[in-house]
Design a protein around this motif. Sequence first.
Motif, PDB file in Angstrom:
ATOM      1  N   SER A 143      80.188  22.617  64.750  1.00 53.61           N
ATOM      2  CA  SER A 143      78.995  22.198  64.009  1.00 53.61           C
ATOM      3  C   SER A 143      79.441  21.798  62.613  1.00 53.61           C
ATOM      4  N   TYR A 144      78.722  20.837  62.025  1.00 52.31           N
ATOM      5  CA  TYR A 144      79.189  20.312  60.752  1.00 52.31           C
ATOM      6  C   TYR A 144      78.018  19.927  59.846  1.00 52.31           C
ATOM      7  N   ALA A 145      78.272  20.017  58.546  1.00 52.47           N
ATOM      8  CA  ALA A 145      77.359  19.534  57.508  1.00 52.47           C
ATOM      9  C   ALA A 145      78.229  19.000  56.372  1.00 52.47           C
ATOM     10  N   ILE A 146      78.080  17.722  56.067  1.00 53.85           N
ATOM     11  CA  ILE A 146      78.920  17.057  55.062  1.00 53.85           C
ATOM     12  C   ILE A 146      78.016  16.276  54.115  1.00 53.85           C
ATOM     13  N   THR A 147      78.262  16.395  52.825  1.00 57.39           N
ATOM     14  CA  THR A 147      77.439  15.716  51.823  1.00 57.39           C
ATOM     15  C   THR A 147      78.324  15.173  50.713  1.00 57.39           C
ATOM     16  N   ALA A 148      78.033  13.965  50.271  1.00 57.96           N
ATOM     17  CA  ALA A 148      78.668  13.381  49.087  1.00 57.96           C
ATOM     18  C   ALA A 148      77.556  12.871  48.177  1.00 57.96           C
ATOM     19  N   ALA A 149      77.631  13.179  46.899  1.00 60.79           N
ATOM     20  CA  ALA A 149      76.552  12.824  45.982  1.00 60.79           C
ATOM     21  C   ALA A 149      77.099  12.419  44.622  1.00 60.79           C
ATOM     22  N   ARG A 150      76.357  11.557  43.953  1.00 64.43           N
ATOM     23  CA  ARG A 150      76.677  11.166  42.584  1.00 64.43           C
ATOM     24  C   ARG A 150      75.357  10.972  41.838  1.00 64.43           C
ATOM     25  N   ASN A 151      75.301  11.497  40.625  1.00 64.79           N
ATOM     26  CA  ASN A 151      74.124  11.271  39.784  1.00 64.79           C
ATOM     27  C   ASN A 151      74.545  11.261  38.326  1.00 64.79           C
ATOM     28  N   GLY A 152      73.701  10.691  37.495  1.00 66.52           N
ATOM     29  CA  GLY A 152      74.007  10.615  36.075  1.00 66.52           C
ATOM     30  C   GLY A 152      72.862  10.001  35.308  1.00 66.52           C
ATOM     31  N   SER A 153      73.037   9.923  34.013  1.00 62.04           N
ATOM     32  CA  SER A 153      71.988   9.398  33.140  1.00 62.04           C
ATOM     33  C   SER A 153      72.584   9.102  31.772  1.00 62.04           C
ATOM     34  N   ASP A 154      71.945   8.149  31.063  1.00 60.76           N
ATOM     35  CA  ASP A 154      72.294   7.946  29.652  1.00 60.76           C
ATOM     36  C   ASP A 154      71.912   9.157  28.823  1.00 60.76           C
ATOM     37  N   GLY A 155      70.966   9.945  29.352  1.00 63.25           N
ATOM     38  CA  GLY A 155      70.579  11.183  28.700  1.00 63.25           C
ATOM     39  C   GLY A 155      69.713  10.993  27.467  1.00 63.25           C
ATOM     40  N   ILE A 156      69.486  12.109  26.801  1.00 68.77           N
ATOM     41  CA  ILE A 156      68.791  12.138  25.516  1.00 68.77           C
ATOM     42  C   ILE A 156      69.740  12.751  24.501  1.00 68.77           C
ATOM     43  N   SER A 157      69.352  12.772  23.256  1.00 68.16           N
ATOM     44  CA  SER A 157      70.166  13.441  22.254  1.00 68.16           C
ATOM     45  C   SER A 157      70.128  14.946  22.509  1.00 68.16           C
ATOM     46  N   ALA A 158      71.309  15.556  22.678  1.00 63.45           N
ATOM     47  CA  ALA A 158      71.361  17.000  22.884  1.00 63.45           C
ATOM     48  C   ALA A 158      70.770  17.734  21.686  1.00 63.45           C
ATOM     49  N   ASP A 196      68.003  17.899  18.871  1.00 60.37           N
ATOM     50  CA  ASP A 196      66.617  17.466  18.947  1.00 60.37           C
ATOM     51  C   ASP A 196      66.379  16.172  18.172  1.00 60.37           C
ATOM     52  N   ALA A 197      65.819  15.162  18.854  1.00 62.45           N
ATOM     53  CA  ALA A 197      65.568  13.854  18.243  1.00 62.45           C
ATOM     54  C   ALA A 197      64.521  13.927  17.147  1.00 62.45           C
ATOM     55  N   ARG A 198      63.724  14.977  17.112  1.00 60.36           N
ATOM     56  CA  ARG A 198      62.699  15.110  16.068  1.00 60.36           C
ATOM     57  C   ARG A 198      63.295  15.215  14.671  1.00 60.36           C
ATOM     58  N   PHE A 199      64.574  15.582  14.588  1.00 60.91           N
ATOM     59  CA  PHE A 199      65.233  15.725  13.286  1.00 60.91           C
ATOM     60  C   PHE A 199      66.025  14.487  12.902  1.00 60.91           C
ATOM     61  N   GLY A 200      65.858  13.401  13.664  1.00 63.45           N
ATOM     62  CA  GLY A 200      66.540  12.157  13.339  1.00 63.45           C
ATOM     63  C   GLY A 200      67.807  11.915  14.124  1.00 63.45           C
ATOM     64  N   ASN A 201      68.130  12.788  15.081  1.00 59.54           N
ATOM     65  CA  ASN A 201      69.303  12.587  15.939  1.00 59.54           C
ATOM     66  C   ASN A 201      68.989  11.491  16.968  1.00 59.54           C
ATOM     67  N   LYS A 202      69.778  10.432  16.966  1.00 65.28           N
ATOM     68  CA  LYS A 202      69.470   9.272  17.800  1.00 65.28           C
ATOM     69  C   LYS A 202      70.500   8.989  18.886  1.00 65.28           C
ATOM     70  N   GLU A 203      71.710   9.522  18.741  1.00 69.34           N
ATOM     71  CA  GLU A 203      72.771   9.222  19.698  1.00 69.34           C
ATOM     72  C   GLU A 203      72.517   9.940  21.024  1.00 69.34           C
ATOM     73  N   LYS A 204      72.430   9.168  22.125  1.00 68.17           N
ATOM     74  CA  LYS A 204      72.171   9.753  23.429  1.00 68.17           C
ATOM     75  C   LYS A 204      73.444  10.385  23.995  1.00 68.17           C
ATOM     76  N   ASP A 205      73.247  11.474  24.711  1.00 68.48           N
ATOM     77  CA  ASP A 205      74.374  12.218  25.275  1.00 68.48           C
ATOM     78  C   ASP A 205      74.319  12.124  26.799  1.00 68.48           C
ATOM     79  N   ARG A 206      75.148  11.259  27.334  1.00 68.21           N
ATOM     80  CA  ARG A 206      75.161  10.930  28.754  1.00 68.21           C
ATOM     81  C   ARG A 206      75.766  12.064  29.573  1.00 68.21           C
ATOM     82  N   TYR A 207      75.637  11.926  30.905  1.00 68.19           N
ATOM     83  CA  TYR A 207      76.371  12.797  31.815  1.00 68.19           C
ATOM     84  C   TYR A 207      76.505  12.116  33.171  1.00 68.19           C
ATOM     85  N   THR A 208      77.564  12.471  33.900  1.00 62.29           N
ATOM     86  CA  THR A 208      77.747  12.056  35.287  1.00 62.29           C
ATOM     87  C   THR A 208      78.199  13.270  36.091  1.00 62.29           C
TER      88      THR A 208
END
Length: 642
Positions: free
Chosen positions: A192-207, A209-221
């Motif tokens: 019996s077998y179960a196999i999975t391959a996945a990829r996800n990511g985003s440009d993200g938001i500023s880690a 808080d943007a309310r204080f003027g932080n604008k650079e987005k922090d991506r992830y993959t």
Amino acid sequence: MKHLYSFLLIFFLTGFFISAQQSDSVKTTLSEIVVTANKTETPYYALGSSVSIITSEDISRQNLRTVVDLLRGMPGLTITQQGGPGKLAYVYTRGSNSNHTLVIIDGVKMNDASSPNNAFDFSTLNTNDVERIEIVRGPQSTLYGSEAIAGVINIITKRGTDKPQYNFSGEGGSNNYYRGNLSAQGKSGILSYAITAARNGSDGISASDARFGNKEKDRYTNNSIYSRLGFDLSSTAKLDLLYKFTKMETALDQNEKLGDDPNFNFNIEEQLFKSRLSLSLYDGRWQQQFSASLVKRFSRSLDLVDQVHPKLSSDGFNKADRVKFDLQNNLHFIENNLITFGIETEVEKTNSSYVSTSDWGPFESIFPEQSIRTTGIYLQDQINIANSLFASVGLRYDNNQKFGSVSTYRIASAYYFNTTGTKLKMSFGTGFKAPSLFYLFDPAFGNPDLQPEKSIGWDAGFEQYFNEGKFSIAFTYFDLKLENMFGFDAMFRTVNIAQASSQGFEVVASVFDLNNFTANANYTFTKTKDEYELSADYGKALLRRPKHQASFNINYKFKTDINLNMRFLYAGEREDKDFSTFPAERVVISDYTLVNLSVSYKLLSYLELTGKIENLFDKQYEEVLNYGTLGRSFYAGLNINL
């Protein structure tokens, strides 16, 4: 607090409405099998422990992408994430520390051996290979050893199915989010077998808080591969092989109000290997399981100088391995009596390096490779009297190469009144947390004479089922004492010095598939206290633990193959510290309510379309001081099942 009152009003009105409905269906939840609480397959109605279950149906209905999202809103759990998806995420169980919860995947311990406190970071875990999650609250060290000082979270992955199944799912949305997943499950002969391959990511938001003027987005993959193979060697012997690989890259910010840092990146690779041989002897009366596992983890954080931080840079890496062998025996020779005993041994090994420059000058910390072995023996007896009274009693002895031995115990009982649908339950136990390799051996902060942290806790409550089990309400009171906790002396050397307490209660109301309608609501009250008299925070609440938490989830499935889901999440005020000041000042983080909507439509027998809105009302909020969170976000996707 006005948000909480409104939430509780909805909670009880819904319960009143549903309890008045009639149905001829028979409930199956009480007989659902749970593994984690006793390390054996046990019906839910026989458990004295406080247990929550997240099923594959729950994941599908809510269209949740990460394990962090699944755990949000569960009774007794508090989640903190430092800057949105893909960033450091920790769980606090019943007000304890984040390193007081043991996290296991298919029985393999996942807590980070290279972390200073052995806490587990949930940010890398997605739902693509998850079949169910079992959460057991309260001290569980008797069966699971170190880290299970306040509870266990067991993530159970998918396995092979009798009929071959193939799936492709894809999703996209706000902040250039994307997700793709390919999986196959099936059975061929003895395999019996179960196999999975996945990829996800985003440009993200500023880690930060943007309310204080932080604008650079922090991506992830995030990339992951998972495979689980099962071999039916004979009618009495089975072999399971598991492999899981995860690689994540994410951008970070500094821990301050103006924390934007465009050159701060964190990479992690993690591999899990496990083999398990299961034997059934004497017509199933003696079951043996022998397991061997290896977890390898490597992470690196690199922060280069930039225009914003011309004098700030750092480079650090952590490497850790954990090898574990476990032999478990389940003896069922006496009717209505199940004895479980086992022995396990594990070796943790780690080394790390960290160098940095700042306005304070250069800093270097080199942690040479160190290892330690811990061996444990456990024994538990489960008793069933007249299929109404259930009790389990367990003892454990652990021996550690550094601190010596520690013993723990646990008692849990339940009484189920079949005529009224009432279940009374209680549990009492002790737990321990072994000092990490960092706390023992670090040249600057370590102390080889450390003793383990300890806990003693109990809970008691009831569950009442109405309308042939289609509606239930449950109440549990809990009390947890933490002693011998790790702290620091005047020279910043780790010592056993602190203590804390946590008391509260959990209320859960559920509706189980009543005319295609399902609902669940819960409320948790947690009062924590720093009990160390010489602490600057003596008598105050522990940081980042809200006193009030609640969630409300409703789901309706139309006959036209449309499924609608609405989720409310409430978190009360919590205190944090502003570490940019000296001494660090305590700050109150405001309460908040989030509303998420999800819809799916089965367009064809093999094609399902999905859509979701998170944070419907674009609420600005914080889980950790000065860190950002997602605003209103939109997602659309599809699932192809063949």
